[in-house]
Scaffold this motif. Structure first.
Motif, PDB file in Angstrom:
ATOM      1  N   TYR A 340      26.261  21.115  51.946  1.00  0.00           N
ATOM      2  CA  TYR A 340      27.203  21.401  51.551  1.00  0.00           C
ATOM      3  C   TYR A 340      26.756  22.619  51.259  1.00  0.00           C
ATOM      4  N   THR A 414      35.424  19.013  57.948  1.00  0.00           N
ATOM      5  CA  THR A 414      34.942  20.901  58.248  1.00  0.00           C
ATOM      6  C   THR A 414      36.078  21.635  57.318  1.00  0.00           C
ATOM      7  N   ARG A 417      32.948  21.722  54.492  1.00  0.00           N
ATOM      8  CA  ARG A 417      32.515  23.120  54.374  1.00  0.00           C
ATOM      9  C   ARG A 417      32.927  24.126  54.507  1.00  0.00           C
ATOM     10  N   ALA A 418      33.961  24.780  54.770  1.00  0.00           N
ATOM     11  CA  ALA A 418      34.631  25.821  55.167  1.00  0.00           C
ATOM     12  C   ALA A 418      34.294  26.856  54.377  1.00  0.00           C
ATOM     13  N   ILE A 420      31.001  27.938  53.941  1.00  0.00           N
ATOM     14  CA  ILE A 420      29.846  28.360  54.252  1.00  0.00           C
ATOM     15  C   ILE A 420      30.540  29.070  55.387  1.00  0.00           C
ATOM     16  N   SER A 421      30.345  27.544  56.414  1.00  0.00           N
ATOM     17  CA  SER A 421      31.610  28.215  58.309  1.00  0.00           C
ATOM     18  C   SER A 421      32.404  27.270  58.161  1.00  0.00           C
ATOM     19  N   VAL A 422      33.789  27.851  59.445  1.00  0.00           N
ATOM     20  CA  VAL A 422      34.355  27.165  59.419  1.00  0.00           C
ATOM     21  C   VAL A 422      33.690  26.063  60.993  1.00  0.00           C
ATOM     22  N   HIS A 423      32.542  26.619  61.525  1.00  0.00           N
ATOM     23  CA  HIS A 423      31.450  25.743  62.412  1.00  0.00           C
ATOM     24  C   HIS A 423      30.940  24.332  61.908  1.00  0.00           C
ATOM     25  N   GLU A 424      31.362  23.449  61.973  1.00  0.00           N
ATOM     26  CA  GLU A 424      31.258  22.304  61.765  1.00  0.00           C
ATOM     27  C   GLU A 424      29.632  21.630  62.413  1.00  0.00           C
ATOM     28  N   PRO A 425      28.729  21.623  61.605  1.00  0.00           N
ATOM     29  CA  PRO A 425      27.150  21.626  62.355  1.00  0.00           C
ATOM     30  C   PRO A 425      27.699  19.853  62.407  1.00  0.00           C
TER      31      PRO A 425
END
Length: 642
Positions: A340, A414, A417-418, A420-425
């Protein structure tokens, strides 16, 4: 019996639950299950097991206590040794132990002796007695008194059990002999009856014989030993911090002893040193020394530190704690901080220390997992070998899967961590344990007790779902209680007799001579340094004040709201006075966590002073402007600042 200790809400709750054992016993006699709360309550009719509360001030356990006593630490210690002596004087036959309340009171027996007799009687009569004491009053003699009670009680109860065993065996032998004799006599009687004619040849009136009243034969029954009566008495000693017992087993020393040695560099790992040593004295001891601190928060004494390394908190790391009962229990990381906060440099404390040590020795880091740390620790400290069994190792799998930390319906990953990015690694990998940081993995009732992340059962809410994991309602976990009791694996020390300290006049508060006797007053919010840093918790803090008993206040001519200045350990503290109903006679209570008093047993002086002048208007503004800006913006580090 409960002697003075640092307040603990969980221990207090356990004492409250234990007080209900008398009602549960009454319900069991009527074949009522203990989990049927309402029927048990009706049967018990508020009957409670005897609880004795002995402290320097009033407690919230008075409503369930049989006797609640307020006394000085010296008097509590004296009472403890008297109880041990009374226990030793009892007979080895429980039937011969008389209730002091039922006997005529001897006018020559003082109140303390009478109380000691009653406490001793209830401890001997109890099925499973428990002594609770601790370190809150900084009195070694008090802990020794609790230990002496426990030893005397265990020895006496063992003798009582042995006597009972002999009596039961002797009684059962008599019963068996009587049964054998009766069987032989019955056979002879049957032979005699078979030889007699059907009708009496003499003129005996059989009906008159039948009307004769005969004494019924004494019914002989085999007896059993009372298995609910335990020979071993229990003792629970509270400790100041979560891992105080673990530090002691590592061979820990006091802060004063360590800092008094000759050293160039000192490493402090996640410790608030000002709780153990005065801040000014600490500053002097750390002068011209290289100090490295590892912590998850910035503390006030860190101003004297050369390097501060960001260590992971308990929620961000794995490790092992040893409780007050000597039970080693593993705690697990809740989340991966780097997932995070990718730019974060927070690491577990042991990773920082090992990296520094490896750099000094010029070798590669070889502690890559928590298991490596545990193996290295038990190699140098064999007494801690049991911690390896506190939880499975990192390669543990259930049906080829790691155990899932999150339930199946967990959501919001998701969103967390939004920023940082909406694409969840991909979820991070946990290399230290057999757990995953996701919902993927094994989830069920067969997981080891130490690795159950949550309770889940179809059709049941979380609290009720725990019943599915237990051997019975409110019982033990099916796979055993988590953790390992290290004390059971260590060689027991030889029994020793603790001797009561020599009777001497204890000091007391005397305002005329300026002498003060201090006792600690704990508060569930103020006594916790971490909790009191929260603004929400800080709102619940009581006003910092000296506590004085009403009777003492009359003798000292002190009223509520008056101010006293107390000097101890080269520091002066001025606070208002708060009157309380009951406090140890001749003592002044100080709020733990709200004043910087570390050793209350040190000599202290007291004097009455005027109320501090409150500056208003432009004078207050001028003082505000003169303060250092950095100090004004600093986070509060004490409950008083909060």
């Amino acid at each position: 019996m409960r002697t003075s200790r640092k307040p603990s809400s969980r221990v207090a709750l356990s004492v409250r639950q234990a007080a209900k054992n008398e009602g549960l016993k009454m319900a069991a006699a009527l074949q009522t299950q203990p989990w049927l709360a309402e029927p048990v309550k009706r049967i018990a009719q508020d009957a409670l097991s005897p609880v004795y509360v002995i402290d320097v001030t009033q407690t919230k356990l008075e409503d369930i206590s049989k006797v609640s006593v307020v006394a000085t630490p010296e008097d509590i210690t004296k009472l403890g040794f008297k109880v041990a002596d009374e226990i030793a004087n009892f007979a080895d036959d429980l039937a011969e132990v008389a209730d002091p309340q039922a006997a005529e009171q001897d006018a020559n027996v003082d109140a303390m002796q009478a109380l000691a007799q009653q406490i001793a009687y209830d401890l001997v009569q109890a099925d499973k007695p428990l002594i609770i004491s601790g370190t809150s009053l900084s009195s070694t003699a008090l802990i020794e008194a609790a230990a002496q009670i426990t030893q005397a009680l265990t020895q006496k109860r063992a003798a009582i059990k042995a006597t009972e065993q002999q009596q039961v065996e002797a009684h059962n032998e008599q019963v068996r002999a009587a049964e054998a004799q009766t069987a032989t006599a019955q056979q002879s009687e049957d032979k005699d009856l078979s030889a007699k004619p059907n009708k009496p040849e003499t003129g005996v009136d059989t009906e008159a014989q039948d009307d004769v009243e005969r004494e019924p034969a004494t019914k002989l029954e085999l007896k059993e030993v009372n298995d609910s009566y335990h020979a071993q008495a229990g003792i629970y000693l509270t400790v100041p911090d979560a891992n105080s017992m673990g530090v002691c087993m590592l061979g820990g020393q006091s802060v004063e002893e360590l800092l008094a040695t000759d050293y160039d560099v000192v490493v402090v790992a996640e410790n608030q040193l000002t709780d153990a040593i005065d801040a000014n004295k600490l500053t002097q001891l750390l002068t011209d020394k290289t100090v490295i601190a590892l912590d998850h928060q910035l503390l006030d004494w860190h101003k004297d530190v050369d390097i501060v390394l960001p260590a992971a908190s308990f929620a961000e790391a794995d490790g092992t704690l040893i409780s007050a009962e000597g039970r080693a229990q593993r705690f697990f990381q809740v989340y991966d901080n780097e997932y995070y906060h990718p730019m974060s440099s927070i690491k577990e404390g042991w990773r920082w220390i090992h990296a520094v040590h490896s750099s000094i020795e010029g070798r590669d880091v070889d502690w890559t997992q928590l298991d490596d740390v545990i193996n290295a620790l038990i190699a140098t400290h064999p007494k801690l070998a049991g911690i390896k069994g506190a939880a499975p190792e990192a390669d543990y799998r259930m049906t080829g899967l790691k155990i899932a930390r999150q339930p199946r319906r967990y959501s919001g990953r998701t969103a967390m961590r939004a920023p940082i990015s909406v694409h969840e690694p991909m979820q991070p990998k946990d290399l230290d344990t057999g757990l995953t940081f996701s919902m993927e993995g094994y989830s069920g009732k067969e997981a080891p007790s130490s690795m159950i992340p949550f309770a889940n059962a179809a059709g049941w809410n979380s609290p009720q779902a725990w019943n599915k994991y237990q051997d019975k309602v409110g019982g033990h976990l099916k796979n055993g209680d988590p953790g390992v009791r290290l004390f059971d694996q260590l060689e027991r020390l030889a029994t020793r007799q603790y001797v009561a300290p020599e009777a001497m006049s204890s000091n007391t508060t005397d305002l005329q001579q300026g002498q003060a006797k201090l006792v600690p007053i704990h508060n569930i919010y103020a006594s916790s340094m971490m909790a009191s840093r929260s603004p929400i918790v800080a709102e619940q803090l009581p006003v910092a004040a000296w506590r004085i008993g009403i009777d003492d206040a009359k003798d000292w001519n002190i009223a509520a709201g008056d101010y006293l200045a107390i000097e101890i350990d080269k520091q002066q503290i001025t606070l208002p006075v708060q009157l309380v109903g009951y406090l140890a006679e001749g003592c002044i209570g100080y709020p733990v966590g709200q004043v910087s008093i570390i050793h209350p047993s040190m000599p202290a002086s007291v004097r009455k002073v005027d109320a501090p002048v409150t500056m208003m208007g432009s004078m207050a503004n001028d003082m505000m402007n003169n303060n250092d800006t950095a100090q004004m913006n600093a986070a509060p580090t004490t409950t008083q600042e909060v």
